[in-house]
Motif scaffolding. Structure first.
Motif, PDB file in Angstrom:
ATOM      1  N   ALA A  12       0.886  -1.163   0.000  1.00  0.00           N
ATOM      2  CA  ALA A  12       0.000   0.000   0.000  1.00  0.00           C
ATOM      3  C   ALA A  12       0.918   1.206   0.000  1.00  0.00           C
ATOM      4  CB  ALA A  12      -0.910   0.000   1.217  1.00  0.00           C
ATOM      5  N   ILE A  62      -2.641  -2.582  -2.853  1.00  0.00           N
ATOM      6  CA  ILE A  62      -3.903  -2.044  -2.352  1.00  0.00           C
ATOM      7  C   ILE A  62      -4.018  -0.597  -2.797  1.00  0.00           C
ATOM      8  CG2 ILE A  62      -5.224  -1.466  -0.285  1.00  0.00           C
ATOM      9  CD1 ILE A  62      -3.655  -3.760   1.111  1.00  0.00           C
ATOM     10  N   VAL A  97      -9.952  -0.436  -2.755  1.00  0.00           N
ATOM     11  CA  VAL A  97     -10.676  -0.490  -1.481  1.00  0.00           C
ATOM     12  C   VAL A  97     -10.945   0.933  -0.997  1.00  0.00           C
ATOM     13  CG1 VAL A  97     -10.601  -1.349   0.897  1.00  0.00           C
ATOM     14  CG2 VAL A  97      -9.439  -2.628  -0.899  1.00  0.00           C
ATOM     15  N   LEU A 147     -10.377   3.038   1.638  1.00  0.00           N
ATOM     16  CA  LEU A 147      -9.491   3.021   2.801  1.00  0.00           C
ATOM     17  C   LEU A 147      -9.992   3.906   3.936  1.00  0.00           C
ATOM     18  CD1 LEU A 147      -6.048   3.169   0.948  1.00  0.00           C
ATOM     19  CD2 LEU A 147      -7.206   1.176   1.894  1.00  0.00           C
ATOM     20  N   ARG A 190     -10.852  -0.877   5.850  1.00  0.00           N
ATOM     21  CA  ARG A 190      -9.616  -1.023   6.624  1.00  0.00           C
ATOM     22  C   ARG A 190      -9.488  -2.429   7.209  1.00  0.00           C
ATOM     23  NH1 ARG A 190      -8.638   4.806   9.708  1.00  0.00           N
ATOM     24  NH2 ARG A 190      -8.439   6.025   7.762  1.00  0.00           N
ATOM     25  N   VAL A 236      -8.246  -4.643   4.484  1.00  0.00           N
ATOM     26  CA  VAL A 236      -6.829  -4.419   4.209  1.00  0.00           C
ATOM     27  C   VAL A 236      -5.957  -5.114   5.241  1.00  0.00           C
ATOM     28  CG1 VAL A 236      -5.036  -2.633   4.202  1.00  0.00           C
ATOM     29  CG2 VAL A 236      -7.143  -2.288   2.913  1.00  0.00           C
ATOM     30  N   THR A 237      -6.285  -4.953   6.501  1.00  0.00           N
ATOM     31  CA  THR A 237      -5.467  -5.570   7.546  1.00  0.00           C
ATOM     32  C   THR A 237      -5.548  -7.093   7.487  1.00  0.00           C
ATOM     33  OG1 THR A 237      -7.266  -5.284   9.153  1.00  0.00           O
ATOM     34  CG2 THR A 237      -5.569  -3.580   9.076  1.00  0.00           C
ATOM     35  N   THR A 282       4.916  -0.380   2.661  1.00  0.00           N
ATOM     36  CA  THR A 282       4.081   0.823   2.663  1.00  0.00           C
ATOM     37  C   THR A 282       4.906   2.080   2.845  1.00  0.00           C
ATOM     38  OG1 THR A 282       2.090   1.799   3.654  1.00  0.00           O
ATOM     39  CG2 THR A 282       3.686   0.816   5.170  1.00  0.00           C
ATOM     40  N   THR A 321      -9.451  -7.148  -7.825  1.00  0.00           N
ATOM     41  CA  THR A 321     -10.172  -7.065  -6.554  1.00  0.00           C
ATOM     42  C   THR A 321     -10.862  -8.379  -6.187  1.00  0.00           C
ATOM     43  OG1 THR A 321     -10.519  -4.673  -6.751  1.00  0.00           O
ATOM     44  CG2 THR A 321     -12.030  -5.882  -5.323  1.00  0.00           C
TER      45      THR A 321
END
Length: 409
Positions: free
Chosen positions: A13, A36, A70, A72, A78, A81-82, A97, A378
């Protein structure tokens, strides 16, 4: 692309140059890189140069990666993503990142989801404040060393984002070192690579910090002169400008032989009580004597004749060309070089695209990958990594938590 890192997955990301170039290096050695992206594109998605509205810059740094789009800013986005970052597996759990060290992508919060997580964070400065290549470069004195001698104190910026590129490469091997450490110990960690530290450490490695600390003086501008050795641009009889460098003894002796200036050089050595052949620094100190000798001899030779003789004598030279001239003249900047292939990207027509710059004996080099369409992968990523059902993915699209290539807004 190679397959040396096949099976390794990096979740990225990031935006701009340093961190995305790190992911690109790892991808071109065989890693899978899942990128991402914010729905609609991040801060570098439309950066110049552009063609047909698409960023050639973004395409170049993200070719071959998978893109998941996504929201964010939403809690659900979120959480997705995590979960991607902390997905299980021995070759997983590596996150690249340039997001801030605090917030939902902080190491502490991510580590709570996977204890052996490796986070590689590219930063501007070690204290977390913002910096980019050009502000780092200006702060360590490089623009005061760049440009013609006649510039005085006015700074001259250069166009190559050197610290971004160096930081991206440096970050790639630090991540591999952390991954090896995890294999040996089971321990994850956060790696921080600040641009400013990369720049300052590089000057230290080159002796420039020591030079200024010991002498108490800043290095002045030398224009096109190569500091500490013999090197400068010269013009041939047919009006071609070439860069000639003589760092090693062989390069210097070859240059002197080709130009037929041996006797004049010997007289200059006797007058100064030095040997130009043995010490590159002496050539630099006496450049005002040597440059006119070399310039006059080169001015009497055509480029083709001169450079062929230099090649035969072990000389070191390079032409001055524009990039468009290099594209039309240099076989190393064409499909004749296995580094390059013509690839069609989302921006439209196929263009020359580089893969890995390294070659490995016994390893087959694949063609460079094309750049993804934003959000192209995606659904694939949500199925393959998170195991979501078609119904669950459809609900995420309906709530605009994720987006595919056709549903950007």
């Amino acid at each position: 692309m190679y397959k040396l890192l096949k099976g390794m997955r990096i979740v990225e990301a990031a935006s701009f140059i340093a961190a995305p170039s790190c992911g690109l290096h790892l991808l071109q050695l065989g890693a899978e890189v899942v990128r991402i992206d914010q729905i609609g594109g991040g801060p570098d998605f439309f950066r110049w140069p552009r063609a047909a509205g698409a960023s050639l810059y973004w395409e170049g740094l993200n070719k071959g990666k998978k893109s998941i789009a996504v929201d964010l800013g939403s809690p659900q986005g979120r959480e997705l993503v995590t979960s991607l970052i902390a997905a299980p597996g021995p070759d997983r759990g590596m996150f690249l990142t340039n997001f801030p060290a605090a917030g939902f992508l902080s190491y502490e919060r991510l580590k709570a989801k996977r204890d052996d997580l490796i986070v590689l964070r590219v930063m501007g400065r070690p204290d977390g404040t913002t910096a980019v290549d050009y502000t780092v470069n200006s702060a360590i004195g490089i623009p005061q060393m760049t440009g013609p001698v006649s510039m005085g104190d006015e700074p001259v910026n250069h166009v190559l984002p050197a610290w971004d590129l160096l930081a991206g490469a440096y970050a790639a091997f630090t991540l591999l070192a952390a991954e090896r450490h995890r294999r040996d110990t089971g321990q994850g960690q956060e790696i921080r690579v600040p641009l400013s530290d990369v720049a300052m450490a590089s000057l230290g490695h080159l002796g420039q910090i020591a030079e200024t600390a010991i002498t108490g003086a800043d290095r002045p501008r030398y224009g096109n002169e190569l500091f500490g050795a013999f090197g400068r641009d010269f013009v041939t009889r047919d009006g071609k400008r070439i860069m000639i460098v003589a760092i090693t003894q062989r390069q210097w002796s070859g240059l002197v032989e080709v130009l037929g200036i041996g006797e004049a050089v010997e007289r200059a050595e006797e007058a100064a009580g030095v040997s130009f052949a043995r010490d590159e620094g002496v050539r630099f100190e006496h450049r005002e004597t040597l440059n006119p000798l070399v310039a006059a001899a080169i001015a009497g030779r055509n480029q083709g004749e001169l450079t062929a003789a230099l090649d035969a004598a072990g000389g070191c030279w390079g032409p001055y060309r524009t990039l468009s001239q290099a594209l039309s003249e240099d076989p190393d900047l064409s499909e004749a070089n296995p580094v390059f292939a013509k690839v069609q990207h989302p921006s439209g027509p196929a263009y020359l695209t580089p893969g890995s710059a390294a070659s490995f004996s016994g390893q087959e080099r694949d063609l460079p990958g094309r750049s993804p369409v934003l959000g192209e992968h995606t659904d694939e990523v949500l199925v393959d990594i998170l195991g979501l059902s078609e119904t669950e993915i459809g609900a995420l699209h309906d709530r605009k938590i994720v987006a595919g290539p056709e549903t950007q807004n």
